[in-house]
Write an enzyme that holds these catalytic residues in place. Structure first.
Site, PDB file in Angstrom:
ATOM      1  N   GLU A   1       0.826  -1.198   0.000  1.00  0.00           N
ATOM      2  CA  GLU A   1       0.000   0.000   0.000  1.00  0.00           C
ATOM      3  C   GLU A   1       0.865   1.255   0.000  1.00  0.00           C
ATOM      4  O   GLU A   1       1.961   1.283   0.567  1.00  0.00           O
ATOM      5  CB  GLU A   1      -0.923  -0.012   1.223  1.00  0.00           C
ATOM      6  CG  GLU A   1      -1.966  -1.108   1.055  1.00  0.00           C
ATOM      7  CD  GLU A   1      -3.043  -1.081   2.114  1.00  0.00           C
ATOM      8  OE1 GLU A   1      -4.199  -1.385   1.753  1.00  0.00           O
ATOM      9  OE2 GLU A   1      -2.761  -0.756   3.272  1.00  0.00           O
TER      10      GLU A   1
ATOM     11  N   CYS B   1       3.486   8.397   1.351  1.00  0.00           N
ATOM     12  CA  CYS B   1       4.048   7.412   2.278  1.00  0.00           C
ATOM     13  C   CYS B   1       4.272   6.123   1.503  1.00  0.00           C
ATOM     14  O   CYS B   1       3.338   5.492   1.020  1.00  0.00           O
ATOM     15  CB  CYS B   1       3.075   7.212   3.438  1.00  0.00           C
ATOM     16  SG  CYS B   1       3.691   6.036   4.642  1.00  0.00           S
TER      17      CYS B   1
ATOM     18  N   CYS C   1       6.613  -7.340   6.940  1.00  0.00           N
ATOM     19  CA  CYS C   1       7.705  -6.788   7.755  1.00  0.00           C
ATOM     20  C   CYS C   1       8.219  -7.884   8.676  1.00  0.00           C
ATOM     21  O   CYS C   1       7.473  -8.777   9.065  1.00  0.00           O
ATOM     22  CB  CYS C   1       7.180  -5.614   8.584  1.00  0.00           C
ATOM     23  SG  CYS C   1       8.477  -4.627   9.355  1.00  0.00           S
TER      24      CYS C   1
ATOM     25  N   CYS D   1       6.697  -5.315  15.651  1.00  0.00           N
ATOM     26  CA  CYS D   1       6.382  -4.336  16.700  1.00  0.00           C
ATOM     27  C   CYS D   1       4.936  -4.608  17.139  1.00  0.00           C
ATOM     28  O   CYS D   1       4.049  -4.789  16.296  1.00  0.00           O
ATOM     29  CB  CYS D   1       6.525  -2.916  16.180  1.00  0.00           C
ATOM     30  SG  CYS D   1       8.203  -2.572  15.607  1.00  0.00           S
TER      31      CYS D   1
ATOM     32  N   CYS E   1       1.883  -2.449  15.888  1.00  0.00           N
ATOM     33  CA  CYS E   1       1.782  -2.170  14.451  1.00  0.00           C
ATOM     34  C   CYS E   1       1.100  -3.334  13.752  1.00  0.00           C
ATOM     35  O   CYS E   1       1.533  -4.486  13.882  1.00  0.00           O
ATOM     36  CB  CYS E   1       3.176  -1.958  13.864  1.00  0.00           C
ATOM     37  SG  CYS E   1       3.158  -1.660  12.093  1.00  0.00           S
TER      38      CYS E   1
ATOM     39  N   CYS F   1      -0.776   5.549  10.190  1.00  0.00           N
ATOM     40  CA  CYS F   1       0.441   4.842  10.600  1.00  0.00           C
ATOM     41  C   CYS F   1       0.092   3.526  11.264  1.00  0.00           C
ATOM     42  O   CYS F   1      -0.749   3.475  12.160  1.00  0.00           O
ATOM     43  CB  CYS F   1       1.219   5.650  11.641  1.00  0.00           C
ATOM     44  SG  CYS F   1       1.632   7.294  11.151  1.00  0.00           S
TER      45      CYS F   1
END
Ligand code: SAH
Length: 387
Positions: free
Chosen positions: A105, A118, A125, A129, A132, A366
């Site tokens: 995205e 962004c 990933c 975290c 997230c 975010c």
């Protein structure tokens, strides 16, 4: 050699090598091998990265025969836009699908004086975290340089930002209809850890920064990292872009939990790398991102510890209200806690703005990226039940 064909020439060869994503040297080499003179590579660069054309036939200062030879051999590829969403606040999000079906995205956040894109660097990933949503998904693969650059090109397509031949305008200058900004700023804050895909990210950034192409100045580009310490100096020395560091906690005990990369590169080492970041100064400060998690990292004592830790680093702090996602084990701090935290940091002499959440309604804020699309794909094979 090119052999003339009776049927109309296709705009490009869909299975040929892609010219989009080649850096200057690679394009020059490719053209030399193709038997073209060096100035042809410069012309192509202009058409591809300054004008954004996707069809060789539009390259009007190239001889027709040469355009046809190019079209028969090469592709000018854009990823497919699988989904395009627009938030009530003007934020736009594109789910892009690459040739192998993998998706990332990209988000565009318009403000009155700028438009920030962004950009993602990985599919998924590795960092995990805990706050997230992207981090709860596995790494699928790194993006190639072409796929990173393509995110900017798709945004410029969608925003109608490429200059027309009559305009001498540089892309990125806020001259779109109604003064609406296109892509003036780029942040590597999408999916993935850019420093775990450094070579491709660096190649892509060099293309984005080229003044005769996409022409986004290094001062308008920010790379965000969770703290891959050994790579940090290279960003400053080789790329010169702005650095943002996802800190989120002031003790190793907490950071080990919420940003597990901290177990490898603890806070003291991370801040030492920041202290030595090439090119940082009061005019070019390092941004420390700090997600506000209720009752976890948002006390006044932690704000004071943050100030102590940052001493000697040209820094600003970006407080990010936690953006919720389904099943997230956190809540966002209260407005009062965020304001108190910000005041303490501000009173110590650091700018400490609270980042306004943008695009939450389309899961574009975010930490929210990719989540919806993964769920949709997982459930896709089952027939949709009637609501
Ligand atoms: N891996 C890099 C790039 C991602 S940037 C990095 O960690 O810096 C994305 C930013 O959004 C990071 O600062 C990340 O910590 C933050 N973030 C992640 N999840 C979030 C959430 N749910 N709410 C608010 N911010 C979040």
């Amino acid at each position: 050699m090119f052999s003339p064909n009776a049927s109309p020439a296709p705009p490009c060869n869909p299975v040929g090598p892609d010219l989009v994503g080649m850096g200057r040297a690679a394009l020059a080499e490719e053209m030399a091998a193709f038997g073209a003179e060096p100035f042809r590579a410069r012309q192509l660069w202009h058409w591809i990265y300054h004008r954004g054309v996707t069809d060789f036939a539009a390259m009007t200062n190239l001889a027709k025969g040469f355009r046809e030879r190019l079209a028969a051999r090469y592709e000018l590829r854009r990823p497919e836009i699988a989904t395009a969403l627009a938030s009530a606040d003007g934020t736009r999000k594109w789910l892009l699908r690459f040739k192998d079906g993998q998706e990332v995205e990209t988000v565009h956040i318009p403000e009155s004086d700028r438009g920030t894109l962004c950009v993602s660097s990985q599919v998924g990933c590795t960092l995990n975290c805990t706050f997230c949503h992207t981090g709860t998904q596995h790494l699928v693969r790194n993006l190639g340089a072409a796929e990173i650059v393509a995110q900017v090109m798709v945004a410029r397509d969608a925003l109608g930002e490429w200059p027309s031949p009559a305009e001498g305008r540089t892309p990125g200058t806020p001259a779109l209809a109604g003064g609406r900004p296109g892509v003036t700023n780029i942040v590597l804050m999408g999916m993935g850890e850019p420093l775990y895909n450094y070579d491709n990210v660096a190649a892509a950034l060099k293309i984005m920064m080229d003044p005769e192409g996409l022409a986004v100045s290094r001062r308008k580009i920010t790379l965000s990292t969770a703290g891959v310490v050994p790579m940090i100096a290279r960003i400053g020395a080789e790329l010169g872009v702005n650095l943002a560091v996802s800190l989120h906690a002031v003790s190793d005990e907490l950071r080990d939990q919420i940003v597990p990369l901290n177990r490898k590169y603890p806070i003291a080492e991370l801040l030492q790398a920041c202290r030595h970041y090439p090119g940082s100064s009061n005019a070019r400060r390092i941004t420390f991102e700090y997600v506000m998690l209720k009752g976890i990292n948002d006390s006044p004592a932690e704000a004071r510890e943050l100030v102590r830790l940052l001493k000697g680093i040209p820094a600003k702090v970006n407080l990010i209200p936690f953006n919720p996602w389904p099943g997230a084990p956190y809540e966002c701090s209260t407005d009062a806690a965020i304001a108190a935290f910000s005041d303490i940091v501000f009173d110590a002499g650091y700018s400490a703005p609270v980042r306004t959440p943008r695009g939450r309604d389309i899961l574009a804020a975010c930490g929210q990226l990719k989540s919806e699309s993964v769920r949709a794909r997982r459930t896709a094979p089952a027939p949709a039940p009637a609501a």
